[in-house]
Design a protein around this motif. Structure first.
Motif, PDB file in Angstrom:
ATOM      1  N   UNK A 163       0.830  -1.204   0.000  1.00  0.00           N
ATOM      2  CA  UNK A 163       0.000   0.000   0.000  1.00  0.00           C
ATOM      3  C   UNK A 163       0.868   1.260   0.000  1.00  0.00           C
ATOM      4  N   UNK A 164       1.973   1.217   0.764  1.00  0.00           N
ATOM      5  CA  UNK A 164       2.887   2.374   0.788  1.00  0.00           C
ATOM      6  C   UNK A 164       3.472   2.661  -0.592  1.00  0.00           C
ATOM      7  N   UNK A 165       3.905   1.592  -1.266  1.00  0.00           N
ATOM      8  CA  UNK A 165       4.491   1.776  -2.604  1.00  0.00           C
ATOM      9  C   UNK A 165       3.422   2.269  -3.577  1.00  0.00           C
ATOM     10  N   UNK A 166       2.221   1.682  -3.492  1.00  0.00           N
ATOM     11  CA  UNK A 166       1.131   2.100  -4.380  1.00  0.00           C
ATOM     12  C   UNK A 166       0.812   3.583  -4.180  1.00  0.00           C
ATOM     13  N   UNK A 167       0.786   4.010  -2.916  1.00  0.00           N
ATOM     14  CA  UNK A 167       0.522   5.425  -2.620  1.00  0.00           C
ATOM     15  C   UNK A 167       1.571   6.327  -3.262  1.00  0.00           C
ATOM     16  N   UNK A 168       2.819   5.884  -3.141  1.00  0.00           N
ATOM     17  CA  UNK A 168       3.927   6.645  -3.732  1.00  0.00           C
ATOM     18  C   UNK A 168       3.739   6.789  -5.244  1.00  0.00           C
ATOM     19  N   UNK A 169       3.415   5.664  -5.893  1.00  0.00           N
ATOM     20  CA  UNK A 169       3.259   5.678  -7.352  1.00  0.00           C
ATOM     21  C   UNK A 169       2.046   6.512  -7.759  1.00  0.00           C
ATOM     22  N   UNK A 170       1.002   6.418  -6.962  1.00  0.00           N
ATOM     23  CA  UNK A 170      -0.212   7.200  -7.211  1.00  0.00           C
ATOM     24  C   UNK A 170       0.117   8.698  -7.143  1.00  0.00           C
ATOM     25  N   UNK A 171       0.929   9.062  -6.152  1.00  0.00           N
ATOM     26  CA  UNK A 171       1.309  10.468  -5.995  1.00  0.00           C
ATOM     27  C   UNK A 171       2.097  10.988  -7.189  1.00  0.00           C
TER      28      UNK A 171
END
Ligand code: C2E
Ligand code: CA
Ligand code: CA
Ligand code: CA
Length: 279
Positions: A163-171
């Motif tokens: 989820x942390x990595x996904x959030x980063x990529x989403x940002x």
């Protein structure tokens, strides 16, 4: 010739040695192929069910081997993962997808999104988000036009970290998709926690429509659930009119499969895309 002892040890170790040697050989071949630029992306169209026309492409890797011809990714991705070669290979895929996007954009097809497949190792590489951003900037491609496909099993392995990595990529503006959805487990309950835009229903569920009632119910449920969570749904492996009709009746958003087109080399994209029209 039976070489194994009573416990079968030697038999297995001989087999393992052979497998290791084959891996090493393939690894060296892959390294050489990277240097010789033998990899190419093919693109499979995704059709927007409502508009009836192509709205995106999935980039699928091919190895153009000088002697053996076109080699499918299943035969070399796992070795590339085990050897770490998937990192440079994955970067190459991103770069090639960006270059194809630039060409499509010039031809007036800049609305198409290109989806690329990420491997587990790539996704967990702490440098990946930065690399992704750099490659987008270098090619002046809006990150939203590049869709990153992550398999369900990759995301479920360590969900908090994922989820942390996904959030980063989403940002960074990337579009995110869950690939092969439904093949893992406990996925539906986790879905709402994953910041993804698109869910790809695995071909395993599509292929036996309309013969398998279970698969039809699962597919319908996944679409309904995804829509409740404001996610879009792609069905993969659509081959027949019956499958298309079922997916239309259940409000699936995008369709991908041989019914519309196989993966195509870049040179054939524009002519084939113009041909695809659901009505
Ligand atoms: P995937 O991501 O699930 O890709 C879909 C596969 O289904 C592709 O096989 C595609 O050619 C095939 N396919 C598409 N439509 C149909 C259909 O209607 N019927 C059937 N029977 N098959 C269909 P492909 O190209 O051989 O790729 C196999 C797998 O290799 C992909 O599965 C993906 O996991 C992996 N892969 C491909 N390119 C890359 C890449 O650039 N990086 C990484 N890490 N993996 C890749
Ligand atoms: Ca995929
Ligand atoms: Ca898939
Ligand atoms: Ca699949």
């Amino acid at each position: 010739v039976k070489q194994h002892d009573r416990n079968g040890y030697r038999f297995f170790s001989a087999r393992m040695k052979e497998a290791l040697e084959a891996d090493l050989f393939l690894e060296r071949e892959l390294q050489r192929a990277l240097q010789n630029d033998e990899f190419e992306l093919y693109y499979q169209p995704q059709v927007d069910l409502q508009l009836g026309c192509v709205s995106g492409l999935e980039a699928l890797l091919r190895w153009k081997h000088p002697q053996r011809g076109l080699i499918a990714p299943d035969t070399f991705i796992s070795v590339a993962e085990r050897s770490g070669l998937i990192i440079p290979l994955g970067q190459l895929v991103l770069r090639k997808a960006c270059r194809s996007y630039q060409i499509l954009d010039l031809l007036g097809l800049g609305h198409l999104r290109i989806a690329i497949n990420l491997s587990a190792l790539q996704f967990r590489d702490p440098l990946f988000p930065r690399t992704f951003q750099q490659i987008m900037t270098e090619h002046q491609v809006n990150p939203a036009q590049i869709e990153l496909e992550l398999t369900e099993s990759m995301l479920m392995t360590n969900i908090e970290e994922a989820i942390m990595i996904l959030d980063q990529l989403k940002q960074l503006g990337a579009t995110l998709a869950i690939d092969d959805f439904g093949t893992g487990y406990s996925s539906l309950s986790y879905l709402k926690r994953l910041p993804v835009d698109i869910i790809k229903v695995d071909r395993a569920f599509v292929k036996d429509i309309p013969d398998n009632e279970n698969d039809m119910e699962i597919t319908a449920a996944v679409i309904a659930m995804a829509h409740k969570l404001k996610r879009k749904v792609v069905a993969e492996g659509v081959e027949t009119l019956m499958q298309e009709q079922f997916l239309r009746d259940n409000d699936c958003d995008y369709l991908q499969g041989y019914r519309y087109s196989p993966p195509l080399p870049e040179s054939e994209l524009t002519s084939q895309i113009a041909r695809i029209d659901l009505e």
